[in-house]
Design a protein around this motif. Structure first.
Motif, short mmCIF file in Angstrom:
data_model
loop_
_atom_site.label_atom_id
_atom_site.label_comp_id
_atom_site.label_asym_id
_atom_site.label_seq_id
_atom_site.Cartn_x
_atom_site.Cartn_y
_atom_site.Cartn_z
N CYS A 90 0.83 -1.21 0.00
CA CYS A 90 0.00 0.00 0.00
C CYS A 90 0.86 1.25 0.00
O CYS A 90 1.86 1.34 0.72
N HIS A 117 0.15 4.07 1.18
CA HIS A 117 -0.01 4.89 2.38
C HIS A 117 1.13 4.61 3.36
O HIS A 117 2.03 5.42 3.51
N GLN A 118 1.09 3.45 3.98
CA GLN A 118 2.13 3.11 4.96
C GLN A 118 2.61 1.67 4.82
O GLN A 118 3.08 1.07 5.78
N GLY A 119 2.44 1.13 3.62
CA GLY A 119 3.02 -0.18 3.35
C GLY A 119 2.20 -1.38 3.74
O GLY A 119 2.74 -2.48 3.89
N GLY A 120 0.91 -1.21 3.90
CA GLY A 120 0.05 -2.34 4.26
C GLY A 120 0.05 -3.42 3.20
O GLY A 120 0.28 -3.16 2.02
N CYS A 153 -7.26 -1.73 1.64
CA CYS A 153 -6.08 -2.04 2.46
C CYS A 153 -6.52 -2.40 3.88
O CYS A 153 -7.32 -1.69 4.49
N HIS A 211 -5.57 0.74 6.98
CA HIS A 211 -6.31 2.00 7.23
C HIS A 211 -7.38 2.25 6.19
O HIS A 211 -7.96 3.34 6.16
N GLY A 212 -7.62 1.31 5.31
CA GLY A 212 -8.79 1.40 4.45
C GLY A 212 -8.65 2.12 3.12
O GLY A 212 -9.65 2.38 2.47
S1 FES Z 1 -1.14 1.29 4.98
FE1 FES Z 1 -2.75 0.99 3.58
S2 FES Z 1 -4.24 2.40 4.15
FE2 FES Z 1 -2.62 2.77 5.51
#
Ligand code: FES
Length: 102
Positions: free
Chosen positions: A43, A45-48, A62, A65-66
């Motif tokens: 992801c 955002h933060q690697g999800g 994801c 955090h969605g």
């Molecule tokens: S890591 Fe995917 S939404 Fe935050």
């Protein structure tokens, strides 16, 4: 084209993702509503881990955090900004194959 097997057909269940490492790239592979998709597995955002995300209406959500991404385009489903690479994927002779050369 450089098709390479990454999974067997049995390993890719409808509605669930599988994370594969293909030539140094983490890729999330999905079978969703009868179609195959392969996108970057991390992801933006933060690697999800997107392979563990829920699938809904052609998107993956994801699990952290969605954030939502369109499976066919790699676009963020909210902003429409392209965020993930997409890869060619096919099923042949009981195998799931990816062409990550393009
Ligand atoms: S890591 Fe995917 S939404 Fe935050």
């Amino acid at each position: 084209m450089a098709w390479q097997e990454v999974l067997t057909s049995e390993e890719l269940v409808e509605g669930q993702g599988v994370e594969v490492l293909h030539e140094g790239t983490v890729i999330a592979v999905f079978r969703h509503q009868g179609l195959l998709y392969a996108v970057d597995g991390v992801c933006m955002h933060q690697g999800g881990p997107l392979a563990r995300g829920k699938l809904s209406g052609g998107t993956v959500v994801c699990p952290w955090h969605g954030w939502m991404y369109e499976l066919s385009t790699g676009k963020n489903a909210v902003t429409c900004q392209k965020m993930l690479n997409t890869f060619l994927v096919r099923e042949r002779d009981g195998k799931i194959e990816i062409d990550a050369s393009s």
